[in-house]
Design a protein around this motif. Structure first.
Motif, PDB file in Angstrom:
ATOM      1  N   VAL A  11       0.870  -1.172   0.000  1.00  0.00           N
ATOM      2  CA  VAL A  11       0.000   0.000   0.000  1.00  0.00           C
ATOM      3  C   VAL A  11       0.914   1.231   0.000  1.00  0.00           C
ATOM      4  CG1 VAL A  11      -1.749   1.281   1.292  1.00  0.00           C
ATOM      5  CG2 VAL A  11      -1.789  -1.225   1.281  1.00  0.00           C
ATOM      6  N   ASP A  16      -1.135 -10.133   1.642  1.00  0.00           N
ATOM      7  CA  ASP A  16      -1.854  -9.357   0.639  1.00  0.00           C
ATOM      8  C   ASP A  16      -2.239 -10.295  -0.492  1.00  0.00           C
ATOM      9  OD1 ASP A  16      -2.823  -7.207  -1.033  1.00  0.00           O
ATOM     10  OD2 ASP A  16      -1.473  -5.879   0.042  1.00  0.00           O
ATOM     11  N   SER A  49      -5.045  -4.790  -5.563  1.00  0.00           N
ATOM     12  CA  SER A  49      -4.888  -5.632  -4.383  1.00  0.00           C
ATOM     13  C   SER A  49      -6.250  -6.223  -4.048  1.00  0.00           C
ATOM     14  CB  SER A  49      -4.393  -4.793  -3.197  1.00  0.00           C
ATOM     15  OG  SER A  49      -4.500  -5.543  -2.003  1.00  0.00           O
ATOM     16  N   HIS A  67      -7.086  -1.537   0.267  1.00  0.00           N
ATOM     17  CA  HIS A  67      -5.749  -1.311  -0.287  1.00  0.00           C
ATOM     18  C   HIS A  67      -5.802  -0.641  -1.666  1.00  0.00           C
ATOM     19  CE1 HIS A  67      -3.259  -4.305   2.326  1.00  0.00           C
ATOM     20  NE2 HIS A  67      -4.054  -3.542   3.055  1.00  0.00           N
ATOM     21  N   ARG A 118      -6.487   2.993  -1.574  1.00  0.00           N
ATOM     22  CA  ARG A 118      -5.334   3.769  -1.097  1.00  0.00           C
ATOM     23  C   ARG A 118      -4.177   3.766  -2.102  1.00  0.00           C
ATOM     24  NH1 ARG A 118      -4.880   0.905   4.457  1.00  0.00           N
ATOM     25  NH2 ARG A 118      -2.781   1.761   4.446  1.00  0.00           N
ATOM     26  N   GLN A 135      -3.073   0.941  -4.203  1.00  0.00           N
ATOM     27  CA  GLN A 135      -2.402  -0.309  -4.563  1.00  0.00           C
ATOM     28  C   GLN A 135      -3.120  -0.916  -5.766  1.00  0.00           C
ATOM     29  OE1 GLN A 135      -1.955  -3.114  -1.354  1.00  0.00           O
ATOM     30  NE2 GLN A 135      -0.491  -4.346  -2.488  1.00  0.00           N
TER      31      GLN A 135
END
Length: 174
Positions: free
Chosen positions: A36, A68, A109, A114, A117, A119
């Protein structure tokens, strides 16, 4: 080793050697891996990384992460940061993804929040077999004609040199 086995091994290296130099493995996110982003300012860090590289068919991505996952999704799922039916899913920490076609690939992700934010990543895989656009009559008239001279691309030169080196090594060691 028998002579027959050595000759067989040399032939494999010679004929397969050229294909070994035609693909690249890219480690996503460099040393940080698939994480992230640390701040809101880095929410495009993976797309920025992808834009610095040139991807082609048969190249691979290596996603390294802990706790993840990575999913290949459609463009719509990428925009929503949600995927109910991903095209690809892995959560083993060392995921390798191979490009099997040219075009756009969308990754997010699989961990809730995630993707929102930052990813997530879009990769454009180039069609290196594409033919150049046709030239106008004026452009053709201005360029000298190179009759009978073959032009090699940089990859063709590398492939030829690789085959030459492997052939020479086989001759030395057999």
């Amino acid at each position: 080793m028998t002579i027959l086995f050595k000759v067989f091994l040399c032939l494999i290296l010679i004929f397969c050697g050229g294909s070994l130099v035609n693909c690249t493995e890219f480690e996503v996110g460099r040393r940080d891996g698939w994480i992230v982003p640390k701040s809101k300012d880095d929410d495009q860090m993976y797309n920025h990384w992808a834009s610095e590289n040139r991807f082609k068919v048969n190249d691979t991505l290596l996603f390294k992460y802990k706790k993840d996952s990575v999913m290949e999704v459609t463009a719509e799922e990428y925009e929503k940061c949600k995927a109910s039916h991903p095209l690809f899913f892995s959560n083993n920490g060392d995921t390798v993804f191979k490009f099997d076609r040219s075009g756009l690939f969308y990754f997010i992700s699989g961990v809730s929040g995630h993707c929102d934010r930052g990813q997530k990543m879009i990769i454009k895989v180039l069609d290196i077999e594409a033919t150049p656009p046709p030239q106008s009559a004026d452009e053709t008239a201005q360029k000298p004609h190179k009759s009978g001279v073959a032009e090699m691309t940089p990859m063709g030169i590398i492939t030829t040199l690789t085959i030459f080196v492997m052939s020479t090594l086989c001759l030395i060691f057999v």
